[in-house]
Write an enzyme that holds these catalytic residues in place. Sequence first.
Site, PDB file in Angstrom:
ATOM      1  N   ASP A   6     -10.162  -5.205  -3.805  1.00  0.00           N
ATOM      2  CA  ASP A   6      -9.449  -4.413  -2.807  1.00  0.00           C
ATOM      3  C   ASP A   6     -10.353  -3.241  -2.454  1.00  0.00           C
ATOM      4  OD1 ASP A   6      -7.788  -2.489  -1.545  1.00  0.00           O
ATOM      5  OD2 ASP A   6      -6.007  -3.193  -2.611  1.00  0.00           O
ATOM      6  N   HIS A   9      -7.198  -6.057   0.531  1.00  0.00           N
ATOM      7  CA  HIS A   9      -6.081  -5.111   0.488  1.00  0.00           C
ATOM      8  C   HIS A   9      -4.834  -5.598   1.234  1.00  0.00           C
ATOM      9  CE1 HIS A   9      -3.996  -1.364   0.012  1.00  0.00           C
ATOM     10  NE2 HIS A   9      -3.894  -1.208   1.327  1.00  0.00           N
ATOM     11  N   SER A  30       0.827  -1.208   0.000  1.00  0.00           N
ATOM     12  CA  SER A  30       0.000   0.000   0.000  1.00  0.00           C
ATOM     13  C   SER A  30       0.864   1.263   0.000  1.00  0.00           C
ATOM     14  CB  SER A  30      -0.960  -0.045   1.188  1.00  0.00           C
ATOM     15  OG  SER A  30      -1.981   0.910   1.046  1.00  0.00           O
TER      16      SER A  30
END
Length: 256
Positions: A194, A224, A93
């Site tokens: 996600d 995610h 991320s």
Amino acid sequence: MPLLPGAEPFRHDGGEVGVLVCHGFTGSPQSVRPWANYLAERGLTVSLPLLPGHGTRWQDMAITGWQDWYAEVDRELWRLRERCSRVFVCGLSMGGALTLRLAARHGAAVSGVVLVNPANKVHGLAARTLPVMRHLVRTTKGIASDIAKPGIEETGYDRVPLHAAHSFRGFLRKLDTELPQVTQPLLLMRSPQDHVVPPADSARILSRVSSLDVTERLLEKSYHVATLDHDAETIFEETHAFISRLVGSPAAASHG
């Protein structure tokens, strides 16, 4: 301020090949610790720092910004460079975004890049109002624990400080202009489902980097935080195989 469970940084002294692992926005090392452990168990030298303002309480994060987070991973990269002949950088991320900036700015000092659901943009109508809203509202609801696997939780904040979100947004906009400077071999793994970072972010990154050696993998069973999800083992194995291919197998050459 005491750390949340599992939020402590992690270091492992292994062989000549080093790996820097970067966690995500409002998260902690806990979310990527199994990834770091897997690589350490295979003899690699691994560093997993705790980003400033993370791993304690959201109020601590509210007084930090992207310059603080980037400075921490930048320091760890150079620590690894001092003892390793090759260094790879991995991130989840926002950790993926930090990874890309290290690659863009440090060139040959980074031998390869591994990204899992990397962020490229702060999405939604709220993103446009951040410059004003951060002065009126301190936090919004958290983004932690987007995980398909039952019973698994991410150690992260249940609130997002808007000052930090505004800084993160500015960082991503800056990084987008730097992506063409990324030339290293790149492995990008993403979850089609996600709920934090949409597929458009990965597509944008792949369209902007200058890397010629690019591999994309889909994580069909995960959300995610895929490093704690059903596809975690796939991420770990693919990362090790990617590094091994680039340095010559096995990835963990003996130190000295």
